[in-house]
Structure formats: structure tokens, C-alpha cells
Enzyme design. Structure first.
Site, mmCIF file in Angstrom:
data_model
loop_
_atom_site.group_PDB
_atom_site.id
_atom_site.type_symbol
_atom_site.label_atom_id
_atom_site.label_comp_id
_atom_site.label_asym_id
_atom_site.label_seq_id
_atom_site.Cartn_x
_atom_site.Cartn_y
_atom_site.Cartn_z
ATOM 1 N N TYR A 144 0.653 -1.219 0.024
ATOM 2 C CA TYR A 144 -0.152 0.016 0.034
ATOM 3 C C TYR A 144 0.971 1.424 0.064
ATOM 4 O O TYR A 144 0.605 2.299 -0.777
ATOM 5 C CB TYR A 144 -0.800 0.122 1.347
ATOM 6 C CG TYR A 144 -2.367 -0.450 0.971
ATOM 7 C CD1 TYR A 144 -2.626 -1.797 0.874
ATOM 8 C CD2 TYR A 144 -3.282 0.134 0.882
ATOM 9 C CE1 TYR A 144 -3.538 -2.630 0.489
ATOM 10 C CE2 TYR A 144 -4.642 -0.588 0.508
ATOM 11 C CZ TYR A 144 -4.707 -1.728 0.287
ATOM 12 O OH TYR A 144 -6.074 -2.294 0.151
ATOM 13 N N LYS A 194 1.184 -15.689 3.590
ATOM 14 C CA LYS A 194 1.805 -16.425 2.528
ATOM 15 C C LYS A 194 3.196 -16.833 2.562
ATOM 16 O O LYS A 194 4.207 -16.350 1.670
ATOM 17 C CB LYS A 194 1.370 -15.620 0.938
ATOM 18 C CG LYS A 194 1.565 -16.451 -0.005
ATOM 19 C CD LYS A 194 0.487 -17.319 -0.263
ATOM 20 C CE LYS A 194 0.548 -18.168 -1.521
ATOM 21 N NZ LYS A 194 -0.221 -19.319 -1.851
ATOM 22 N N ASP A 226 -4.722 -18.380 0.960
ATOM 23 C CA ASP A 226 -5.657 -19.109 0.042
ATOM 24 C C ASP A 226 -6.614 -19.741 0.997
ATOM 25 O O ASP A 226 -7.773 -19.999 0.733
ATOM 26 C CB ASP A 226 -4.814 -19.643 -0.926
ATOM 27 C CG ASP A 226 -3.698 -20.508 -0.706
ATOM 28 O OD1 ASP A 226 -3.356 -20.544 0.705
ATOM 29 O OD2 ASP A 226 -3.109 -21.138 -1.261
ATOM 30 N N ASP A 250 -7.279 -6.568 3.456
ATOM 31 C CA ASP A 250 -8.211 -5.789 2.454
ATOM 32 C C ASP A 250 -9.483 -6.827 1.925
ATOM 33 O O ASP A 250 -10.454 -6.716 1.754
ATOM 34 C CB ASP A 250 -7.538 -4.991 1.351
ATOM 35 C CG ASP A 250 -8.521 -4.124 0.612
ATOM 36 O OD1 ASP A 250 -9.400 -3.603 0.936
ATOM 37 O OD2 ASP A 250 -8.490 -4.331 -0.626
ATOM 38 N N ASP A 254 -13.292 -8.065 3.289
ATOM 39 C CA ASP A 254 -14.614 -8.111 2.579
ATOM 40 C C ASP A 254 -15.262 -9.362 2.390
ATOM 41 O O ASP A 254 -16.398 -9.354 2.238
ATOM 42 C CB ASP A 254 -14.162 -7.271 1.286
ATOM 43 C CG ASP A 254 -14.205 -5.818 1.221
ATOM 44 O OD1 ASP A 254 -14.519 -5.318 2.289
ATOM 45 O OD2 ASP A 254 -14.644 -5.160 0.144
HETATM 46 C C1 IPM Z 1 -10.819 -0.619 2.637
HETATM 47 C C2 IPM Z 1 -10.854 0.173 1.059
HETATM 48 C C3 IPM Z 1 -9.513 0.985 0.890
HETATM 49 C C4 IPM Z 1 -8.321 -0.182 1.118
HETATM 50 C C5 IPM Z 1 -9.462 1.440 -0.584
HETATM 51 C C6 IPM Z 1 -10.643 2.515 -0.590
HETATM 52 C C7 IPM Z 1 -8.293 2.506 -0.480
HETATM 53 O O1 IPM Z 1 -10.814 -0.983 0.355
HETATM 54 O O2 IPM Z 1 -11.023 0.206 3.580
HETATM 55 O O3 IPM Z 1 -10.789 -1.715 2.748
HETATM 56 O O4 IPM Z 1 -7.872 -0.767 0.107
HETATM 57 O O5 IPM Z 1 -7.934 -0.161 2.037
HETATM 58 MG MG MG Z 2 -11.259 -2.900 1.198
#
Ligand code: IPM
Ligand code: MG
Length: 365
Positions: A144, A194, A226, A250, A254
Site C-alpha cells: 500500500y 503467504k 488461500d 483488504d 470484505d
Molecule cells: C478498505 C478500502 C480501501 C483499502 C481503499 C478504498 C483504498 O477498500 O478500506 O478496505 O484498500 O484499504
Molecule cells: Mg477494502
């Protein structure tokens, strides 16, 4: 208690769900005799309109002078990416905030409420023993904030590279956070990396193991990313705390965030070493439903509860909000994202404000 809160509603559904969270804040202040001073500031596309910047100086200054940040969401229609207003809007605002305040850990609790098992994409059989985990994601390392490059080599080939870097103190800090959280829960940390391929992951594994020895009462498990992605879908009940790197976090957070059935339910906290934090619903600005009064306000209200708990140590107040949310769901109130006519319990479809009304009613009693 007297505290200053920076309130950054942002774009899309941000402002409308924030309005409801602030009603909850006001009710809590009244009920418990606190003084919360709300300092509003612009961020994202909304800030761009006014300042030609997604994270203007004025917003920075307000955040710096507050005790915590309550964030809505940023970002606009993807089809409008060519417009300056939306170009890199999310990255410019969110990553700038992380860098400025050195938010090194991101906490995302994921829980499947028994009353919402019917809206989870997973089979009832898979989640019958319940799901209750926190994903702890390192937030300042990895690719990042490493060097990002695009260039042309001597064969005239276009090349791109993103440098992924971790230092041992970065890993140690976030590992301590994870172990401390586990102590008040099921006492289990699953560290995800990983390490069969990446150097950063090899260091990650070594350092997490060392830190684990300082927390002998907590069980440490190591898992490759994975496999973890797969386990989240086939057996999410096994997890208590998942500790992982920025990029893997990240993606995994999600994946985990949709398990309860909607992104509109969950909260997220980004914290620095001094305990200063930003609290936000991780679901995004949802421009497709913005302004219609149908967005689920629960994620924003849950983010407020997390702020009260982690920044101001107001456990009783936070719990009251969370119980009120559960109560409203238990009694069948549903916004469109969690409404399924086939549900066996009696349910009622409500809008953003009506859902908040139901939560407020249960806080006020
Ligand atoms: C999150 C988002 C951010 C990230 C983006 C918007 C830069 O996806 O907070 O998870 O990748 O960290
Ligand atoms: Mg995200």
C-alpha cells in the site's frame, strides 16, 4: 463526559446514514449526561466540490483537534471515473487519513446475528454454531505505501511494480493488538500470511510467533491466505481473531463482511498507537441507492457504538446501542438489503429513518 467528535459524512449514502447515527449520539448524550461536540467536515467528492481536494487542510485541522473521527463513506459512480471529482477519491481521502494519523490497525468485527441467519449467503448448516470474529488488519505496510512505479524497459515493454515492505515493529504492534483483543474473547488468534512464497510473510510469521510467546494464554494458529479464504466460506465459526497483512486483510475482510448478508450491518475501526481512532462502515458509498432513504443505517450506528467503546471507554453506552439494533432486528424490522419475504419470522420493510426510529425507541426506554 465532554468530547469532540469529527464527523465526516462524505458521499453517496454517507450523509443520510450519518444523520441517523447523530440522532443516536444525541439520545445517548441526553440519557447518560454526556456532552458530545460534533465538528462536521467535508471529505471525498463532497470536499472536492468545495476545495478541489478529497481531503482538504480544513478537514485535516478539524480531525486533529477532535478526540475521535466518525466517517461516513466516500466515492462516486464508477462510470464517472473520468471526472476529477471521483478520480482516486477513495484512495486520496482514506489513505491520506491513515497516513496522517498513523492508523496502523484496522478492526472489523463480523458477527452473524441469529435473527439474520436467513439472509446470510451461507447455508444454515454451515453457520449453525454461530459466527463471531474480528479481523485485525495491519494498515500502513505491505504494497500500500511501498514505492509504486510504472516504466518502460530496454525492450520497450511497459512494466509496473509495487514494493511490499514490512518492518518488525510494524508487525509486532498489530500483533499485540490482536493478542490483547483475543484475551477478552475466545483466546485464539489465527495469523494469516503467504509464508510459503513471500519474504514479508516469512518475517510476519516469525515476529507474530515471538509476540505470541509474550501472550502464552492465547492460542496462536498459522494459516496460509488461500486456505483462509476458503475456510471463511466453508467454516467461519472456527475463527475468533484473524490477524493479517494490509493487502490480505483488504480482501479477507470484505469476504467476511458479506457473510452476515449485507455490507450495511458492520462497523470498522482504524486505530493508531495512541488509541486515536476513525470509525466507519466498510460498505462504501452505494451511489445507486443514495438519496432514496432506503440505505441501512445500522453499519453507521454500529460504527458509532464502536467509537464510544474504543475511544471513550463508554462500554455501557455502546452495549445499549448494539442491543437496540439487535432488538429492532429481532422484532422483524428490515431495510431492503436484509429483507427477504421468505423469512419465517414476521418482518416489516422499513426505510433509513424508520430503522433508526426503531433503534432509538429501544435506546430511550
Ligand atoms: C478498505 C478500502 C480501501 C483499502 C481503499 C478504498 C483504498 O477498500 O478500506 O478496505 O484498500 O484499504
Ligand atoms: Mg477494502
Amino acid at each position: 463526559m465532554k468530547k469532540h467528535i469529527a464527523v465526516l459524512p462524505g458521499d453517496g449514502i454517507g450523509p443520510e446514514v450519518m444523520t441517523q447515527a447523530l440522532r443516536v449520539l444525541e439520545t445517548i448524550a441526553y440519557k447518560f449526561n454526556h456532552e458530545f461536540i460534533v465538528n462536521r467536515a467535508l471529505v471525498g467528492g463532497a470536499a472536492y466540490d468545495e476545495y478541489k481536494s478529497h481531503f482538504p487542510e480544513e478537514t485535516k485541522r478539524i480531525c486533529e483537534h477532535c478526540d475521535a473521527i466518525l466517517f461516513g463513506s466516500v466515492g462516486g459512480p464508477v462510470s464517472d471515473q473520468h471526472l476529477d471529482k471521483w478520480k482516486n477519491c477513495e484512495a486520496n481521502s482514506i489513505l491520506s487519513l491513515r497516513k496522517l494519523f498513523k492508523f496502523s490497525a484496522n478492526l472489523r468485527p463480523v458477527r452473524i446475528l441469529p435473527e439474520l441467519q436467513g439472509v446470510s449467503p451461507l447455508k444454515a448448516q454451515t453457520i449453525k454454531t454461530g459466527v463471531d470474529m474480528i479481523i485485525v488488519r495491519e494498515l500502513l505496510g505491505d504494497s500500500y505505501f511501498g514505492e509504486h512505479k510504472q516504466f518502460t524497459d530496454n525492450r520497450n515493454m511497459r512494466i509496473a511494480s509495487d514494493l511490499s515492505v514490512y518492518s518488525e515493529d510494524q508487525i509486532a504492534n498489530v500483533a499485540h493488538t490482536a493478542f490483547r483483543l483475543a484475551r477478552a474473547r475466545q483466546k485464539k488468534v489465527t495469523s494469516v500470511d503467504k509464508a510459503n512464497v513471500l519474504s514479508t510473510s516469512k518475517l510476519w510469521r516469525t515476529v507474530v510467533k515471538e509476540i505470541g510467546q509474550e501472550h502464552p494464554d492465547i492460542q496462536l494458529e498459522e494459516m496460509l491466505v488461500d486456505n483462509c479464504a476458503m475456510q471463511l466460506v466453508i467454516n467461519p465459526s472456527q475463527f475468533d481473531i484473524i490477524l493479517t497483512t494490509n493487502m490480505f486483510g483488504d480482501i479477507l475482510s470484505d469476504t467476511a463482511a458479506v457473510l452476515p448478508g449485507s455490507l450495511g450491518l458492520l462497523a470498522s475501526a482504524s486505530l493508531n498507537d495512541k488509541g486515536f481512532g476513525l470509525f466507519e462502515p466498510p460498505g462504501g458509498s452505494a451511489p445507486d441507492i443514495a438519496g432514496k432513504g432506503i440505505a441501512n443505517p445500522i453499519a453507521q450506528i454500529n460504527s458509532l457504538a464502536m467509537l464510544l467503546r474504543l475511544s471513550f471507554d463508554l462500554e455501557k453506552e455502546a452495549k445499549l446501542i448494539e442491543n437496540a439494533i439487535e432488538g429492532a432486528l429481532k422484532d422483524g424490522y428490515r431495510t431492503q438489503d436484509i429483507y427477504h419475504q421468505s423469512e419465517s419470522t414476521q418482518t416489516q420493510l422499513v426505510g433509513t429513518k424508520e430503522m433508526a426510529d426503531q433503534i432509538l425507541k429501544r435506546i430511550s426506554v
